[in-house]
Design a protein around this motif. Structure first.
Motif, mmCIF file in Angstrom:
data_model
loop_
_atom_site.group_PDB
_atom_site.id
_atom_site.type_symbol
_atom_site.label_atom_id
_atom_site.label_comp_id
_atom_site.label_asym_id
_atom_site.label_seq_id
_atom_site.Cartn_x
_atom_site.Cartn_y
_atom_site.Cartn_z
ATOM 1 N N GLY A 209 4.372 -8.102 -1.086
ATOM 2 C CA GLY A 209 3.330 -8.867 -1.315
ATOM 3 C C GLY A 209 1.984 -8.508 -1.660
ATOM 4 O O GLY A 209 0.795 -8.917 -1.320
ATOM 5 N N ARG A 210 2.129 -7.502 -2.575
ATOM 6 C CA ARG A 210 0.847 -6.633 -3.065
ATOM 7 C C ARG A 210 1.143 -6.562 -4.724
ATOM 8 O O ARG A 210 1.881 -6.322 -5.076
ATOM 9 N N PRO A 211 -0.159 -6.431 -5.205
ATOM 10 C CA PRO A 211 -0.055 -6.283 -6.634
ATOM 11 C C PRO A 211 -0.068 -4.908 -6.983
ATOM 12 O O PRO A 211 -0.244 -3.988 -6.196
ATOM 13 N N THR A 212 0.606 -4.551 -8.225
ATOM 14 C CA THR A 212 0.650 -3.141 -8.570
ATOM 15 C C THR A 212 -0.664 -2.563 -8.905
ATOM 16 O O THR A 212 -1.321 -2.840 -9.729
ATOM 17 N N LYS A 213 -0.585 -1.387 -7.964
ATOM 18 C CA LYS A 213 -2.011 -0.642 -8.166
ATOM 19 C C LYS A 213 -3.403 -1.333 -8.399
ATOM 20 O O LYS A 213 -4.113 -1.456 -9.092
ATOM 21 N N ALA A 214 -3.608 -2.142 -7.201
ATOM 22 C CA ALA A 214 -4.807 -2.871 -7.208
ATOM 23 C C ALA A 214 -6.047 -2.163 -6.989
ATOM 24 O O ALA A 214 -5.845 -1.035 -6.505
ATOM 25 N N THR A 215 -7.136 -2.649 -7.439
ATOM 26 C CA THR A 215 -8.561 -1.866 -7.481
ATOM 27 C C THR A 215 -8.870 -1.863 -6.050
ATOM 28 O O THR A 215 -8.983 -2.912 -5.404
ATOM 29 N N ILE A 216 -9.244 -0.948 -5.562
ATOM 30 C CA ILE A 216 -9.957 -0.884 -4.365
ATOM 31 C C ILE A 216 -11.254 -1.022 -4.383
ATOM 32 O O ILE A 216 -12.115 -0.230 -5.297
ATOM 33 N N SER A 217 -12.112 -1.726 -3.397
ATOM 34 C CA SER A 217 -13.538 -1.712 -3.610
ATOM 35 C C SER A 217 -14.251 -1.386 -2.186
ATOM 36 O O SER A 217 -13.183 -1.160 -1.219
ATOM 37 N N PRO A 218 -15.394 -1.247 -2.200
ATOM 38 C CA PRO A 218 -16.025 -0.738 -0.764
ATOM 39 C C PRO A 218 -15.714 -1.937 0.257
ATOM 40 O O PRO A 218 -15.880 -1.386 1.493
ATOM 41 N N SER A 219 -15.273 -3.088 0.170
ATOM 42 C CA SER A 219 -14.865 -3.917 1.089
ATOM 43 C C SER A 219 -13.581 -3.654 1.546
ATOM 44 O O SER A 219 -13.065 -4.277 2.772
ATOM 45 N N ASN A 220 -12.631 -3.131 0.924
ATOM 46 C CA ASN A 220 -11.276 -3.045 1.202
ATOM 47 C C ASN A 220 -10.766 -1.456 1.479
ATOM 48 O O ASN A 220 -9.530 -1.318 0.600
ATOM 49 N N GLU A 221 -11.470 -0.704 1.665
ATOM 50 C CA GLU A 221 -11.148 0.798 1.425
ATOM 51 C C GLU A 221 -10.024 1.376 2.296
ATOM 52 O O GLU A 221 -9.624 2.472 2.055
ATOM 53 N N GLN A 222 -9.630 0.569 3.106
ATOM 54 C CA GLN A 222 -8.723 0.884 4.069
ATOM 55 C C GLN A 222 -7.242 0.070 3.854
ATOM 56 O O GLN A 222 -6.472 0.005 4.392
ATOM 57 N N GLU A 223 -7.353 -0.303 2.496
ATOM 58 C CA GLU A 223 -6.151 -1.300 2.031
ATOM 59 C C GLU A 223 -5.229 -0.166 1.455
ATOM 60 O O GLU A 223 -5.332 0.348 0.515
ATOM 61 N N ALA A 224 -3.903 -0.394 1.867
ATOM 62 C CA ALA A 224 -2.934 0.387 1.362
ATOM 63 C C ALA A 224 -2.347 -0.443 -0.106
ATOM 64 O O ALA A 224 -2.249 -1.534 -0.178
ATOM 65 N N ARG A 225 -2.257 0.302 -1.180
ATOM 66 C CA ARG A 225 -1.784 -0.003 -2.342
ATOM 67 C C ARG A 225 -0.290 0.069 -2.655
ATOM 68 O O ARG A 225 0.208 0.945 -1.937
ATOM 69 N N CYS A 226 0.116 -0.453 -3.807
ATOM 70 C CA CYS A 226 1.417 -0.429 -4.074
ATOM 71 C C CYS A 226 1.529 0.163 -5.685
ATOM 72 O O CYS A 226 0.611 -0.444 -6.404
ATOM 73 N N VAL A 227 2.386 1.209 -5.765
ATOM 74 C CA VAL A 227 2.519 1.829 -7.017
ATOM 75 C C VAL A 227 3.786 1.534 -7.732
ATOM 76 O O VAL A 227 4.922 1.642 -7.142
ATOM 77 N N ASP A 228 3.939 1.248 -8.994
ATOM 78 C CA ASP A 228 5.237 1.265 -9.789
ATOM 79 C C ASP A 228 5.685 2.605 -10.238
ATOM 80 O O ASP A 228 4.760 3.208 -11.351
ATOM 81 N N HIS A 229 6.408 3.452 -9.601
ATOM 82 C CA HIS A 229 6.668 4.774 -10.054
ATOM 83 C C HIS A 229 8.219 4.777 -10.632
ATOM 84 O O HIS A 229 8.487 5.845 -10.652
ATOM 85 N N ASN A 230 8.656 3.674 -11.253
ATOM 86 C CA ASN A 230 9.756 3.452 -11.722
ATOM 87 C C ASN A 230 10.099 4.016 -13.205
ATOM 88 O O ASN A 230 10.661 3.636 -13.915
ATOM 89 N N ARG A 231 9.285 5.285 -13.633
ATOM 90 C CA ARG A 231 9.490 5.879 -14.776
ATOM 91 C C ARG A 231 10.358 7.221 -14.587
ATOM 92 O O ARG A 231 9.382 8.105 -14.205
ATOM 93 N N TYR A 232 11.341 7.288 -14.399
ATOM 94 C CA TYR A 232 11.995 8.450 -14.389
ATOM 95 C C TYR A 232 13.370 8.673 -14.919
ATOM 96 O O TYR A 232 13.740 7.611 -15.561
ATOM 97 N N SER A 233 14.153 9.533 -14.836
ATOM 98 C CA SER A 233 15.614 9.844 -15.217
ATOM 99 C C SER A 233 16.117 10.547 -14.438
ATOM 100 O O SER A 233 15.553 11.311 -13.566
ATOM 101 N N VAL A 234 17.538 10.441 -14.490
ATOM 102 C CA VAL A 234 18.696 11.132 -13.401
ATOM 103 C C VAL A 234 19.277 12.259 -14.355
ATOM 104 O O VAL A 234 20.215 12.678 -14.334
ATOM 105 N N ASP A 235 18.410 13.209 -14.952
ATOM 106 C CA ASP A 235 18.914 14.249 -15.879
ATOM 107 C C ASP A 235 18.950 15.614 -15.102
ATOM 108 O O ASP A 235 19.261 16.541 -15.768
#
Length: 445
Positions: A209-235
């Motif tokens: 329920g969160r946008p990818t890598k949302a911008t943090i502002s002074p009003s929500n500095e304790q907000e957890a972000r969500c990051v798309d780290h789906n750039r990998y290979s199984v080599d």
């Protein structure tokens, strides 16, 4: 007028000793009253909390707080009975499918807690990490199908005290699949309450329920972000890592000393990692998973992922979290034998002492606590010592150590008439002291 050697006829040895004593007494009486209170302290000469008897901010060393600390795992491969698991790697023929990765082949092994050579205990997560001899923790094999539901495999690290954390780092085992969706939580009250620290997923909004890598502002500095780290290979490239920086992107990070919000944000006694979904080897990230619809093959089961029925603030169905076999492109590689696998769990930070201690030690109860200076007290040096309330407690900063000061009534009651500019009147043996107490003070000579 001070006595001199010429005033002592004969200059006998005992008279010289008497002269020296008088001189030392005279110098002591003009000492600063704050120095009087520290005149019998056991403060080391090179104490980082003082600069020539002047208080200054001090902090414990930066450490990997997880090193050597046992981690509690909700699932371990081979625990109870042997199990078969498989690793994945790209085939040497290099054929291309799906436009991104080559053909995938698997190598399978047995895990068995009873056999030291086949054991994948959570103790491997916080031991010495040696890239030439990698030790791993593995979860029980996961089915990787829609019917299985979300995994909720957890790793819980209890630090035993408040720390101010800079990063959380997770190193995955060679050839192991990097999870598609996972979350890092923290507790600042020894596991009673948990708050999200960071989310990772190829479907941040859908799963958390969160946008990818949302911008943090002074009003929500304790907000957890969500990051798309789906750039990998199984080599099989060793060193696949996820590193979460607690202050990255937080606007007040540059003024951390004055940001109570961020000081609270980085404070933790416990860290919990929850693995929710493995990414199939050829299952691309973005919008897969059947659009969140339920499958006719899905089991009738609870849709709740965490206590309270919410996951990242959004209730979810099992079908929202795992791809249906029809979405795997027909290969279905490793179904039922894939594991979450980590080789290192590191947490970088400092023992939290609020700028009033340079080290943490074990107390009488064998629990870790700050070796408090600056007349502070408490496990985290979070308050002033008794009778040192002449100024409010404050966190030590680079500009001001905020040393707690003794109250004037305590100075008077300490018995040093020469160091007290206003000695009590002779004859008044008992005088009010503090809140309703009477303190016996000796009459000045």
């Amino acid at each position: 007028m001070r006595p001199t050697a010429s005033m002592i006829p004969g200059g006998s040895p005992w008279q010289c000793v008497l002269l020296l004593t008088l001189l030392l007494a005279g110098n002591g009486c003009v000492a600063h009253r704050g120095q009087h209170l520290r005149s019998f302290s056991d403060t080391p000469v090179n104490d980082p909390c003082y600069d020539d008897d002047r208080p200054q901010r001090c902090m414990p060393d930066f450490v990997n707080a997880a090193f050597g600390v046992p981690i509690e795992a909700s699932s371990t491969c081979g625990q109870g009975k042997p199990a078969r698991f498989c690793n994945l790697k790209e085939s040497s023929d290099g054929g291309m499918t799906g436009g991104r990765s080559g053909m995938v082949e698997s190598t399978c092994e047995i895990c068995d807690e009873a056999d030291a050579t086949k054991r994948y205990s959570a103790l491997a997560l916080t031991d010495v990490h040696n890239s030439n001899n990698v030790t791993c923790w593995r979860s029980e094999p996961r089915s990787g199908t829609l019917d299985a539901g979300p995994d909720n495999v957890t790793l819980t690290l209890s630090l035993g005290k408040k720390f101010e954390l800079t990063y959380v780092s997770l190193m995955f085992c060679p050839l192991a699949i990097r999870p598609d969706s996972m979350a890092i939580y923290k507790s600042a009250d020894y596991g009673k309450n948990w708050l999200p620290f960071q989310f990772y997923s190829s479907q941040c909004r859908k799963l958390y329920g969160r946008p990818t890598k949302a911008t943090i502002s002074p009003s929500n500095e304790q907000e957890a972000r969500c990051v798309d780290h789906n750039r990998y290979s199984v080599d099989g490239v060793q060193g696949s890592r996820i590193a979460f920086s607690t202050l990255d992107g937080r606007p007040s990070a540059r003024d951390f000393d004055n940001s109570v919000i961020l000081q609270d944000w980085v404070t933790a006694t416990d860290i919990r990692v929850i693995f929710h979904r493995l990414q199939p080897a050829n299952g691309g990230g973005g919008g897969g998973g059947g659009g969140g619809g339920s499958s006719s093959h899905a089991k009738s089961q609870s849709t709740e992922l965490l206590g309270g029925g919410k996951f990242g603030g959004v209730p979810k169905k099992a079908s929202d979290f795992l791809m249906h076999p029809r979405d795997l492109g027909g290969q279905g590689v490793g179904s039922g034998v894939l594991t979450y696998a980590l080789s290192d769990f590191a947490v970088g930070g400092r023992c939290k002492c609020n700028g009033h201690a340079s080290r943490c030690v074990k107390g009488a109860d064998e629990k870790l606590e700050c070796d408090c200076k600056h007349n502070t007290a408490g496990r985290d040096c979070e308050r002033c010592k008794p009778f040192y309330f002449d100024r409010p407690w404050g966190r030590g900063t680079i500009r001001d150590a905020n040393e707690c000061k003794a109250s004037s009534s305590f100075l008077a009651a300490s018995g040093c008439a020469a160091c007290n500019p206003n000695p009590p009147v002779k004859g008044n043996a008992f005088e009010p002291f503090g809140r309703g107490f009477l303190f016996h003070r000796p009459s000045p000579v």
